[in-house]
Design a protein around this motif. Sequence first.
Motif, PDB file in Angstrom:
ATOM      1  N   ARG A 121     -91.779 -70.253 -88.802  1.00  0.00           N
ATOM      2  CA  ARG A 121     -91.693 -70.282 -87.347  1.00  0.00           C
ATOM      3  C   ARG A 121     -92.917 -69.598 -86.734  1.00  0.00           C
ATOM      4  O   ARG A 121     -93.332 -68.527 -87.177  1.00  0.00           O
ATOM      5  N   ILE A 122     -93.470 -70.234 -85.672  1.00  0.00           N
ATOM      6  CA  ILE A 122     -94.681 -69.727 -85.026  1.00  0.00           C
ATOM      7  C   ILE A 122     -94.377 -69.369 -83.572  1.00  0.00           C
ATOM      8  O   ILE A 122     -93.749 -70.143 -82.838  1.00  0.00           O
ATOM      9  N   GLY A 123     -94.858 -68.201 -83.158  1.00  0.00           N
ATOM     10  CA  GLY A 123     -94.777 -67.787 -81.761  1.00  0.00           C
ATOM     11  C   GLY A 123     -96.159 -67.662 -81.168  1.00  0.00           C
ATOM     12  O   GLY A 123     -97.125 -67.321 -81.865  1.00  0.00           O
ATOM     13  N   LEU A 124     -96.284 -67.929 -79.881  1.00  0.00           N
ATOM     14  CA  LEU A 124     -97.570 -67.883 -79.177  1.00  0.00           C
ATOM     15  C   LEU A 124     -97.424 -67.043 -77.921  1.00  0.00           C
ATOM     16  O   LEU A 124     -96.538 -67.287 -77.103  1.00  0.00           O
ATOM     17  N   ALA A 125     -98.289 -66.030 -77.769  1.00  0.00           N
ATOM     18  CA  ALA A 125     -98.322 -65.203 -76.559  1.00  0.00           C
ATOM     19  C   ALA A 125     -99.501 -65.614 -75.699  1.00  0.00           C
ATOM     20  O   ALA A 125    -100.624 -65.768 -76.197  1.00  0.00           O
ATOM     21  N   LEU A 126     -99.249 -65.774 -74.400  1.00  0.00           N
ATOM     22  CA  LEU A 126    -100.265 -66.189 -73.442  1.00  0.00           C
ATOM     23  C   LEU A 126    -100.426 -65.095 -72.399  1.00  0.00           C
ATOM     24  O   LEU A 126     -99.510 -64.816 -71.616  1.00  0.00           O
ATOM     25  N   SER A 127    -101.596 -64.486 -72.368  1.00  0.00           N
ATOM     26  CA  SER A 127    -101.839 -63.330 -71.507  1.00  0.00           C
ATOM     27  C   SER A 127    -101.955 -63.719 -70.042  1.00  0.00           C
ATOM     28  O   SER A 127    -102.085 -64.882 -69.679  1.00  0.00           O
ATOM     29  N   GLY A 128    -101.991 -62.664 -69.207  1.00  0.00           N
ATOM     30  CA  GLY A 128    -102.328 -62.847 -67.810  1.00  0.00           C
ATOM     31  C   GLY A 128    -103.830 -62.947 -67.615  1.00  0.00           C
ATOM     32  O   GLY A 128    -104.612 -62.762 -68.536  1.00  0.00           O
ATOM     33  N   SER A 150     -98.033 -63.769 -66.205  1.00  0.00           N
ATOM     34  CA  SER A 150     -98.904 -64.068 -65.072  1.00  0.00           C
ATOM     35  C   SER A 150     -99.587 -65.442 -65.211  1.00  0.00           C
ATOM     36  O   SER A 150     -98.922 -66.469 -65.211  1.00  0.00           O
ATOM     37  N   GLY A 151    -100.917 -65.474 -65.337  1.00  0.00           N
ATOM     38  CA  GLY A 151    -101.594 -66.748 -65.507  1.00  0.00           C
ATOM     39  C   GLY A 151    -101.114 -67.498 -66.729  1.00  0.00           C
ATOM     40  O   GLY A 151    -101.056 -68.730 -66.742  1.00  0.00           O
ATOM     41  N   GLY A 152    -100.745 -66.763 -67.771  1.00  0.00           N
ATOM     42  CA  GLY A 152    -100.180 -67.393 -68.957  1.00  0.00           C
ATOM     43  C   GLY A 152     -98.845 -68.053 -68.680  1.00  0.00           C
ATOM     44  O   GLY A 152     -98.487 -69.054 -69.304  1.00  0.00           O
ATOM     45  N   SER A 153     -98.088 -67.500 -67.711  1.00  0.00           N
ATOM     46  CA  SER A 153     -96.804 -68.104 -67.343  1.00  0.00           C
ATOM     47  C   SER A 153     -96.997 -69.452 -66.658  1.00  0.00           C
ATOM     48  O   SER A 153     -96.177 -70.360 -66.818  1.00  0.00           O
ATOM     49  N   ILE A 154     -98.072 -69.583 -65.883  1.00  0.00           N
ATOM     50  CA  ILE A 154     -98.377 -70.872 -65.258  1.00  0.00           C
ATOM     51  C   ILE A 154     -98.567 -71.930 -66.339  1.00  0.00           C
ATOM     52  O   ILE A 154     -97.964 -73.012 -66.294  1.00  0.00           O
ATOM     53  N   ALA A 211     -77.430 -56.048 -60.985  1.00  0.00           N
ATOM     54  CA  ALA A 211     -77.984 -54.898 -61.693  1.00  0.00           C
ATOM     55  C   ALA A 211     -76.998 -53.731 -61.676  1.00  0.00           C
ATOM     56  O   ALA A 211     -76.304 -53.495 -60.691  1.00  0.00           O
ATOM     57  N   HIS A 212     -76.974 -52.989 -62.781  1.00  0.00           N
ATOM     58  CA  HIS A 212     -76.145 -51.802 -62.876  1.00  0.00           C
ATOM     59  C   HIS A 212     -76.976 -50.591 -62.450  1.00  0.00           C
ATOM     60  O   HIS A 212     -78.053 -50.336 -62.981  1.00  0.00           O
ATOM     61  N   GLY A 213     -76.481 -49.842 -61.462  1.00  0.00           N
ATOM     62  CA  GLY A 213     -77.156 -48.625 -61.046  1.00  0.00           C
ATOM     63  C   GLY A 213     -78.174 -48.816 -59.944  1.00  0.00           C
ATOM     64  O   GLY A 213     -78.878 -47.862 -59.595  1.00  0.00           O
ATOM     65  N   ALA A 214     -78.306 -50.022 -59.404  1.00  0.00           N
ATOM     66  CA  ALA A 214     -79.261 -50.273 -58.321  1.00  0.00           C
ATOM     67  C   ALA A 214     -78.694 -51.329 -57.384  1.00  0.00           C
ATOM     68  O   ALA A 214     -78.021 -52.263 -57.827  1.00  0.00           O
ATOM     69  N   ASP A 215     -78.946 -51.175 -56.085  1.00  0.00           N
ATOM     70  CA  ASP A 215     -78.469 -52.152 -55.109  1.00  0.00           C
ATOM     71  C   ASP A 215     -79.225 -53.474 -55.245  1.00  0.00           C
ATOM     72  O   ASP A 215     -78.690 -54.539 -54.957  1.00  0.00           O
ATOM     73  N   PHE A 216     -80.475 -53.384 -55.637  1.00  0.00           N
ATOM     74  CA  PHE A 216     -81.301 -54.561 -55.852  1.00  0.00           C
ATOM     75  C   PHE A 216     -82.445 -54.151 -56.767  1.00  0.00           C
ATOM     76  O   PHE A 216     -82.672 -52.952 -57.010  1.00  0.00           O
ATOM     77  N   ILE A 217     -83.175 -55.138 -57.282  1.00  0.00           N
ATOM     78  CA  ILE A 217     -84.351 -54.845 -58.085  1.00  0.00           C
ATOM     79  C   ILE A 217     -85.551 -55.573 -57.493  1.00  0.00           C
ATOM     80  O   ILE A 217     -85.395 -56.545 -56.745  1.00  0.00           O
ATOM     81  N   CYS A 218     -86.753 -55.088 -57.819  1.00  0.00           N
ATOM     82  CA  CYS A 218     -87.986 -55.731 -57.391  1.00  0.00           C
ATOM     83  C   CYS A 218     -88.852 -55.985 -58.626  1.00  0.00           C
ATOM     84  O   CYS A 218     -89.039 -55.086 -59.459  1.00  0.00           O
ATOM     85  N   LEU A 219     -89.364 -57.196 -58.718  1.00  0.00           N
ATOM     86  CA  LEU A 219     -90.158 -57.595 -59.877  1.00  0.00           C
ATOM     87  C   LEU A 219     -91.597 -57.838 -59.459  1.00  0.00           C
ATOM     88  O   LEU A 219     -91.869 -58.534 -58.490  1.00  0.00           O
ATOM     89  N   THR A 220     -92.517 -57.267 -60.223  1.00  0.00           N
ATOM     90  CA  THR A 220     -93.932 -57.499 -59.985  1.00  0.00           C
ATOM     91  C   THR A 220     -94.563 -58.078 -61.245  1.00  0.00           C
ATOM     92  O   THR A 220     -93.889 -58.312 -62.256  1.00  0.00           O
ATOM     93  N   ASP A 221     -95.854 -58.315 -61.183  1.00  0.00           N
ATOM     94  CA  ASP A 221     -96.617 -58.967 -62.254  1.00  0.00           C
ATOM     95  C   ASP A 221     -96.305 -58.374 -63.625  1.00  0.00           C
ATOM     96  O   ASP A 221     -96.287 -57.154 -63.806  1.00  0.00           O
ATOM     97  N   GLY A 222     -96.077 -59.246 -64.595  1.00  0.00           N
ATOM     98  CA  GLY A 222     -95.774 -58.780 -65.943  1.00  0.00           C
ATOM     99  C   GLY A 222     -96.904 -58.017 -66.593  1.00  0.00           C
ATOM    100  O   GLY A 222     -96.686 -57.224 -67.515  1.00  0.00           O
ATOM    101  N   GLY A 223     -98.137 -58.229 -66.101  1.00  0.00           N
ATOM    102  CA  GLY A 223     -99.276 -57.531 -66.664  1.00  0.00           C
ATOM    103  C   GLY A 223     -99.258 -56.042 -66.411  1.00  0.00           C
ATOM    104  O   GLY A 223     -99.938 -55.282 -67.109  1.00  0.00           O
ATOM    105  N   VAL A 224     -98.486 -55.584 -65.428  1.00  0.00           N
ATOM    106  CA  VAL A 224     -98.373 -54.154 -65.171  1.00  0.00           C
ATOM    107  C   VAL A 224     -97.736 -53.455 -66.367  1.00  0.00           C
ATOM    108  O   VAL A 224     -98.098 -52.330 -66.713  1.00  0.00           O
ATOM    109  N   TYR A 225     -96.801 -54.138 -67.035  1.00  0.00           N
ATOM    110  CA  TYR A 225     -96.133 -53.574 -68.214  1.00  0.00           C
ATOM    111  C   TYR A 225     -96.893 -53.906 -69.485  1.00  0.00           C
ATOM    112  O   TYR A 225     -97.148 -53.034 -70.309  1.00  0.00           O
TER     113      TYR A 225
END
Length: 337
Positions: A11-18, A50-54, A190-204
């Motif tokens: 099995r092969i996996g491929l990661a695509l960066s931002g 990010s760009g890899g997600s496109i 979400a448990h423990g939060a009224d809402f969540i906010c998502l930003t660019d995956g490249g931050v992580y």
Amino acid sequence: MAITVGNAQKRIGLALSGGGFRAAAFHLGVFRQLQTQGLLWKLDLLTCVSGGSIAGAFLCRNWGNDAALDRLEQYLRSASIAVSSVLGGMLDPFHTRLDKLADSYDRDLFAGCTLDALAGGPRLYLNATNLATGNLFSFVTGGGKPTEMGEWEMGFHPAEHFRLGRAVAASSAFPPVFPPLRLDQDAFPAHGADFICLTDGGVYDNLGVNPLVRDRNALDYVVVSDGGKPFSIVEQPTESSAAVLVEAIDILMEQVRGLQFKRLELGMLRANGPKPVWFSIDSAIGQAQDGDAAFASAIGTNLKRLSGDEMTVLKRHAGALLMHRLHTYTPELLRHG
């Protein structure tokens, strides 16, 4: 979708960066080379940022269709969406800049489809960063498994009807150009939060390595295509307090990038770990023509359409680096079957 190496299924996996449209075009070069080698439609997992997600989401939305690669190239040559999204969000009091970005993806790439439309393809991770916990947050579909979204601390929840364009927008919401994507309790309980906010995956993690090394994904080979921004000596570093924020993010991302490559190196020592292959856009080792690495690395990482010369070099460079690494480290993949 596994391939046969010797007498065993692998099995092969491929990661695509931002890295904006530049990274998406770089990954397109990887797609084309994998297609030539008979490996593209046998991938078992894609993890994208990010760009890899496109690029990755579009590939999985059109899984098995060779003509999709031409359509993706045409999109990257003709679209400039950041400016229109920013202006549209400023002028529309009812929608944010991120809403406009998601709408543009829906209109031009995904025809408004939801994540469950990709269920028949490989396992796909579209990665964002959860600002409520600081964790990697993934939209996941395909691979014969549940379609879901979430992260390890807040858990995962069903996401069959979540729009693909919004997931890709969350993954590519680079701050401060785009605001984060807000998910209320009705969208993500979400448990423990009224809402969540998502930003660019490249931050992580701008490489998207994490899903590749999870035991439950049981991969034998992992390929990491890094089309992100290489950090190098800056002759005239910024003196602007506002610009320091962007530079600080770049520095933090570079630190994570180095740690993830070290993680792949250490994974090579594991008896049952996947065999890794990786390459970065600024590498001259394996480039097809002198100057390709420098030219490709100098292209901006925004969401602006690419010229013919930029597209040609990015595709050529990515394909050459991939082939060099496969020949050097995993020649058995070029003899599969």
